[in-house]
Write a protein that holds these residues in place. Sequence first.
Motif, PDB file in Angstrom:
ATOM      1  N   ASP A 291      -8.976   4.323 -13.936  1.00  0.00           N
ATOM      2  CA  ASP A 291      -7.460   3.028 -14.544  1.00  0.00           C
ATOM      3  C   ASP A 291      -7.251   2.057 -13.578  1.00  0.00           C
ATOM      4  O   ASP A 291      -7.166   1.826 -14.015  1.00  0.00           O
ATOM      5  CB  ASP A 291      -6.581   4.230 -14.653  1.00  0.00           C
ATOM      6  CG  ASP A 291      -6.710   5.049 -16.341  1.00  0.00           C
ATOM      7  OD1 ASP A 291      -7.938   4.592 -17.035  1.00  0.00           O
ATOM      8  OD2 ASP A 291      -5.718   6.262 -16.811  1.00  0.00           O
ATOM      9  N   ARG A 295      -7.052  -1.862 -13.370  1.00  0.00           N
ATOM     10  CA  ARG A 295      -5.643  -2.045 -12.898  1.00  0.00           C
ATOM     11  C   ARG A 295      -6.431  -3.531 -11.853  1.00  0.00           C
ATOM     12  O   ARG A 295      -5.689  -5.114 -12.084  1.00  0.00           O
ATOM     13  CB  ARG A 295      -4.797  -1.473 -12.753  1.00  0.00           C
ATOM     14  CG  ARG A 295      -3.350  -2.406 -12.868  1.00  0.00           C
ATOM     15  CD  ARG A 295      -2.168  -0.988 -12.755  1.00  0.00           C
ATOM     16  NE  ARG A 295      -2.300  -0.674 -14.209  1.00  0.00           N
ATOM     17  CZ  ARG A 295      -0.725   0.400 -13.964  1.00  0.00           C
ATOM     18  NH1 ARG A 295      -0.158   1.138 -13.322  1.00  0.00           N
ATOM     19  NH2 ARG A 295      -1.363   1.303 -15.551  1.00  0.00           N
ATOM     20  N   ASP A 625      -1.885  -8.349 -21.134  1.00  0.00           N
ATOM     21  CA  ASP A 625      -2.310  -6.923 -20.920  1.00  0.00           C
ATOM     22  C   ASP A 625      -1.923  -6.013 -19.525  1.00  0.00           C
ATOM     23  O   ASP A 625      -2.029  -4.601 -20.250  1.00  0.00           O
ATOM     24  CB  ASP A 625      -4.103  -7.009 -20.775  1.00  0.00           C
ATOM     25  CG  ASP A 625      -4.657  -7.142 -22.467  1.00  0.00           C
ATOM     26  OD1 ASP A 625      -3.831  -7.309 -23.392  1.00  0.00           O
ATOM     27  OD2 ASP A 625      -5.885  -8.083 -21.606  1.00  0.00           O
ATOM     28  N   ALA A 628       1.422  -4.587 -20.593  1.00  0.00           N
ATOM     29  CA  ALA A 628       1.594  -3.645 -21.161  1.00  0.00           C
ATOM     30  C   ALA A 628       1.112  -2.620 -20.796  1.00  0.00           C
ATOM     31  O   ALA A 628       1.567  -1.883 -20.793  1.00  0.00           O
ATOM     32  CB  ALA A 628       0.727  -4.056 -23.215  1.00  0.00           C
ATOM     33  N   ALA A 629       0.085  -3.060 -19.947  1.00  0.00           N
ATOM     34  CA  ALA A 629      -0.049  -1.052 -18.851  1.00  0.00           C
ATOM     35  C   ALA A 629       0.895  -0.790 -17.525  1.00  0.00           C
ATOM     36  O   ALA A 629       1.007   0.143 -17.847  1.00  0.00           O
ATOM     37  CB  ALA A 629      -1.391  -1.830 -18.062  1.00  0.00           C
ATOM     38  N   ARG A 630       1.423  -1.837 -17.448  1.00  0.00           N
ATOM     39  CA  ARG A 630       2.228  -1.685 -16.657  1.00  0.00           C
ATOM     40  C   ARG A 630       3.957  -0.987 -17.455  1.00  0.00           C
ATOM     41  O   ARG A 630       4.035   0.279 -17.066  1.00  0.00           O
ATOM     42  CB  ARG A 630       2.628  -2.379 -15.541  1.00  0.00           C
ATOM     43  CG  ARG A 630       1.766  -2.998 -14.521  1.00  0.00           C
ATOM     44  CD  ARG A 630       2.234  -3.721 -13.302  1.00  0.00           C
ATOM     45  NE  ARG A 630       1.251  -3.900 -12.598  1.00  0.00           N
ATOM     46  CZ  ARG A 630       0.982  -5.066 -12.172  1.00  0.00           C
ATOM     47  NH1 ARG A 630       1.182  -6.668 -12.130  1.00  0.00           N
ATOM     48  NH2 ARG A 630       0.076  -5.242 -11.113  1.00  0.00           N
ATOM     49  N   ALA A 631       3.716  -1.431 -18.573  1.00  0.00           N
ATOM     50  CA  ALA A 631       4.616  -0.167 -18.701  1.00  0.00           C
ATOM     51  C   ALA A 631       4.842   0.705 -19.569  1.00  0.00           C
ATOM     52  O   ALA A 631       5.733   1.291 -19.245  1.00  0.00           O
ATOM     53  CB  ALA A 631       5.402  -1.902 -20.555  1.00  0.00           C
ATOM     54  N   VAL A 632       3.252   1.062 -19.329  1.00  0.00           N
ATOM     55  CA  VAL A 632       2.955   1.991 -20.260  1.00  0.00           C
ATOM     56  C   VAL A 632       2.915   3.382 -19.100  1.00  0.00           C
ATOM     57  O   VAL A 632       3.523   4.134 -18.792  1.00  0.00           O
ATOM     58  CB  VAL A 632       1.694   2.048 -20.920  1.00  0.00           C
ATOM     59  CG1 VAL A 632       1.212   4.092 -21.223  1.00  0.00           C
ATOM     60  CG2 VAL A 632       2.007   1.929 -21.805  1.00  0.00           C
ATOM     61  N   GLU A 633       2.325   3.025 -17.769  1.00  0.00           N
ATOM     62  CA  GLU A 633       2.294   3.764 -17.153  1.00  0.00           C
ATOM     63  C   GLU A 633       2.196   2.639 -15.051  1.00  0.00           C
ATOM     64  O   GLU A 633       1.401   1.933 -15.046  1.00  0.00           O
ATOM     65  CB  GLU A 633       1.413   4.303 -16.598  1.00  0.00           C
ATOM     66  CG  GLU A 633       0.957   5.571 -15.649  1.00  0.00           C
ATOM     67  CD  GLU A 633      -0.756   6.129 -15.205  1.00  0.00           C
ATOM     68  OE1 GLU A 633      -1.520   5.523 -16.026  1.00  0.00           O
ATOM     69  OE2 GLU A 633      -0.507   7.528 -15.007  1.00  0.00           O
TER      70      GLU A 633
END
Lengths: 890, 380
Positions: A291, A295, A625, A628-633
Amino acid sequence: MILRGLEVERVRRFGDAVRLTGLGPGINLLGAPNEFGKSTLLAALRAVFLLPHGSKARPIAELQPYGGRGAPRIAVDFTLDGGDWRLEKRFMQRAFARLEGGGERLDGDAAEARLQDLLGVEAGKRGAEAMGLLNALWVTQGQSLVQPDLSDPARATIRSCLEADLDAMTGGDAAGRVLARVTADLAVLLDGRGNPRGRFRAAKEGEQEAAAELARLETRRQGLEDDLNAMADLRRRLAHEDDVDRREKERADLAEAGRVRDRLRDYDARYRAARAVRDHAAAQLAAVRQDLAGRAAWERDLAAGTARVAELEAALQAAQGAHDAAGAAHAARLEAVRVADAGRQMARRALDLAAGRVERARLVRERREAAAALDRLDEAARAVTQAAAELDACTIDDARMGAIRKAERALDAARAASRAQATTLDVTLADGARGRLVLDGQALENGRIVVTDNAVLRIEGIGTIRIEPASHGRDALRVELMGAEEVLRRVLGAAGCADIAAAEAALAVRRQAELAFQAARTVLGGLLASADQVPATAMEAARRRLADLDVRIARIGEADDGTDDPLAVLEAARQAMDVAEARYDAAHRALLSPDETMRRAAEDLARLRAEWQVARDGAAQLARDLEAARAVEADEALSARLAAGHEAAERAEQALVRIEETRPEGTEALADATIQRLERTIQDGHARLAALRQEMAAREARIRVAEGDGLDERIAAQERLRAAHAAEDAACAREVAILQCLRDAVAAAERAATERYLAPLARAIQPALGALFPRAVATVEPDFSISALSRRIDEPFATLSDGTREQIAVLARLGLADLMQARGRPAMLVLDDALTYADSGRLDRMFDILTEAAGRLQILILTCRTELFTGLGARRLAVEPVGAEIAEGH
Amino acid sequence: MRLLHTSDWQIGKVFRFADDDILPVLQQERLEAIGRIGRLARAQGAECVVVAGDIYDHLRPSERTLRQPVERMRQFPDLRWHLIPGNHDFNERDGLWERLARTGLPDHIVPHLAHAPAALDAAGTAWLLPAGLGHRHVIGDPTVWMDGAATPEGAIRVGLAHGSVRSFGEEAPGHNLLAIDRARQAGLSYLALGDWHGAQRIDARTWYSGTPEVDGFDLGGAGGGQALLVTLDGPRAEPVVESHAVGRFRWARAQAVLTCADDIAALEGRLRAIDPDDPSRVLVWLAVSGALGLSELEGWQARIVDGLGSALRLLRIDGAPGLAPSSDDLDAFGPGGAVRAAAETLARQAGEGDEAARAIAAAALQRLYLLARDGAGGMA
């Protein structure tokens, strides 16, 4: 020995008793045709002297009368050593023998014994002929070609004759006996081909058999040794198998192996569990790391994408500029092409005009020529017409001329005929008389005049003379002449001619007209296209061509008034045209070539535009993208998860190491194999034991059988047997060697001795031989045969001619008989049908030889060719019947 | 006590030089010797017979040969026969001695196959220490064990062994080699040995009996044909050993150099003197050399080869007198003639060339002499 009489009765063809009469010393000749019985008499002679009266042998059986059985009876009277003897024998039924002479009379076997003694022969075996030299001397028909075949007693006789000549005994008899004994002894050990036989062969075969048997026994003993060794081995194995301690240990080993396997299995389960935990922790850690890495990669890609978009936009602007410049250049080139094309079309029109002028000038010239040709044709046609008319005006032709000439010739012929019948007047005028002589009103000149018709000659001053030719058929001639004149006139009239000369002139005129006509036609023909063309048609064609040309000239139109040379104008137009074309091509090529640049500019522009769009879209997506990823974790949460994963993996690894440290020795597979092996060993133990005991029993049985046979003892016995046979073989070989050595020595000595005492025989034969074959020497062999004749070269007997061989055979016998006679032995020679091969010269010499020998020896010659022997001065013998009372005198 | 010591019966022995007539006689006589031994033992009051090996000549005799000596011993149930295997009949596993045991031996015939003391009498005053062979060639001394063999105190110890106390060259180095002083070392009263075929005293307590029936021309010591009667008065007393003849045939070697008729006569006299009473008991192996004339050769053939050859049980001759023909000899063939010439040729051949050819020629001459003299053997 002198034979004085021979009587036979019941011998073959001689049924009744007959007697051979006339016998005496010297040469005796019985000449008689074939089938007379000469050979029968000789057979009878041999029988009475050589066959025992009790014999039933074949020679006796063959003496029996033809067509029936009977008892042959034969009697001879002979003189021997000064004494007279009579011998009589009867064979088969009531056989007897009687010998009378010297004051004694012997019968039966006593007679036979005395006879053999007298003759020096040896009794034959089982009724066969007694053996001695007489057999060889009394030759039967057909044997005259071969030399005497001497029996052993015959040889002995000769030998003793010869030995008597020598000072010392040669020992031939003794040597012969030794040789015979040695040969007989050898024959016991060797066969005819020199191979061992009898005990010699038995010894060899026995040795071989013993050796073979020995080999078999040795093989068996080896087998026994093997069995014994195997038995010892079996015992060791049996002891091993049967060991109780060993079996107990096997069971303990099996239990231990089971425990080892259980421990291994337990360890394996724990190890697997710990390894699963460790693997899970490692997987978790790897996921976190993945992961994080993802990123970071996104951020790197986004920065790179943005830079790329900017880069592409700058490139796009540059490409657009290049594309526009290329478009402008293209439009300029299009315009250049259009101008060049207009120039080119103008040049084309000028060129066409110049070409038209040139064509029209050519057509005008052509029309002029056509018109001239038409005029020439017309003129020639007219000339032909005129000549034809002139020709037609001529009244005479070759046919009419021919008729005129024919009529003229007929007239000439008529005149000649008339003249032939006419009276001739030869006129010779006297001087001054000219004109005074007139015939039919015409004054005559000197010369001959022919009067064909009644005429009146008036001689001036004289009167008239009426001449009436006395020709026969004068009238007819005159008619014919007048007719001929009429015909000539007519044909001339038809030709319109006054006379022949006129006709000839007219014919000449006609010839000229014909020539003129032919010339005119020739001229016309030359103008026509072909020979069969009609002048009118030709003229019509010429006129049509003229009209055609007129039309074409009119089509081209009026010529401009240019004074320039049309061809020069045409050439100038062509050059202008070429220039215009070149200009157009250059412009066209210029239009095509810069198109590549234009196309590339367009492609670059399109490509850059597409790339720019992709880069721009990609950067935008990455940005979305990441967001979006930073929004999740959030980034911080991700770091915390990494630390926790590290710790869990460390713990699991340590747990696994702790378990590994408790690992037992060996592997489960090895433990299984050990268990299987031990189980099988225990299971198979009983079976092996049973098998071993069985094999031992079998071996033991074999051993007992072999031992019971007493192999060692038999081998020893066999070895002794072989040695015995070998010794016997060696003894036989030695015996053979001794006998052969002895035989060779004795044979060689005998040969040497024989050669010494053969000399007298050679001497005995030599005089006769020398008489027949001057300077020839015979080679005499130890068996007393003559093997060769040496004249210039050695000639083996077999290669000599029949005649020579026969003569030598006779000489050999003569020599032997001479030898015997000289030694006081009974000898007498019989030749049955011999010397038939001799030529007359040889025969004469043989007669001389026989005659000379006959002084010492009685010779009896039997022949069917009496004439050959007329020169021999021999006693003539005859066969006469004997009174029965004489024949049966006893 | 008294015992009879014998050995090397070699029953079943095959004599290679013997022909079919002689061989069975020689073999039979070896069996007969057993009876003579038994009778001698009885006559002399011996209690037992000890046989020191080589009862049989072959390790695997035939069934008949195996049983024949047993049957002879069976005739003497009053005697105990103690047997040990020798090198000819060694105790092979599954071998001869097991066969013998299977035949069911009577109690008085006792094979001793193990190296273990055995009582010789019921009272146990005398003990036998048997040292039979388990192989044809035993490495080491088979009698060593006797030194430590336990027997009752005061008992007479009698050793019984088969082997040689001396090595005879390299062919069998140390095989079956026995210590020459075994009797002393092992405290034996008497050591009865077998293997040597001639009787031989080694020391006061150690003897070879030799073979009872002679089986060879070369025997050591006193020769064969005896059995030894041994009297043992106690364990310390020196044994009294008497040799008794039990053999029938006399085997002799002779040599002669023959040069004249007198030599032949002397030889004949010498050979006939071996046993003037019964020449058929004599076997002679004669080596001959020398050279004789033809008539002497005839005499040799007649007196020795044919005459003595028929008189003796066996006359084996090595070599032959050569031929030295004299002029007188040749005169016997007459003054001349083919036979005389042949004789001269042969006489010449007999004096030249290689030896084999000379011998053949000499024999041929001799034959010619006979044939010529006899008129070719009756053919004439």
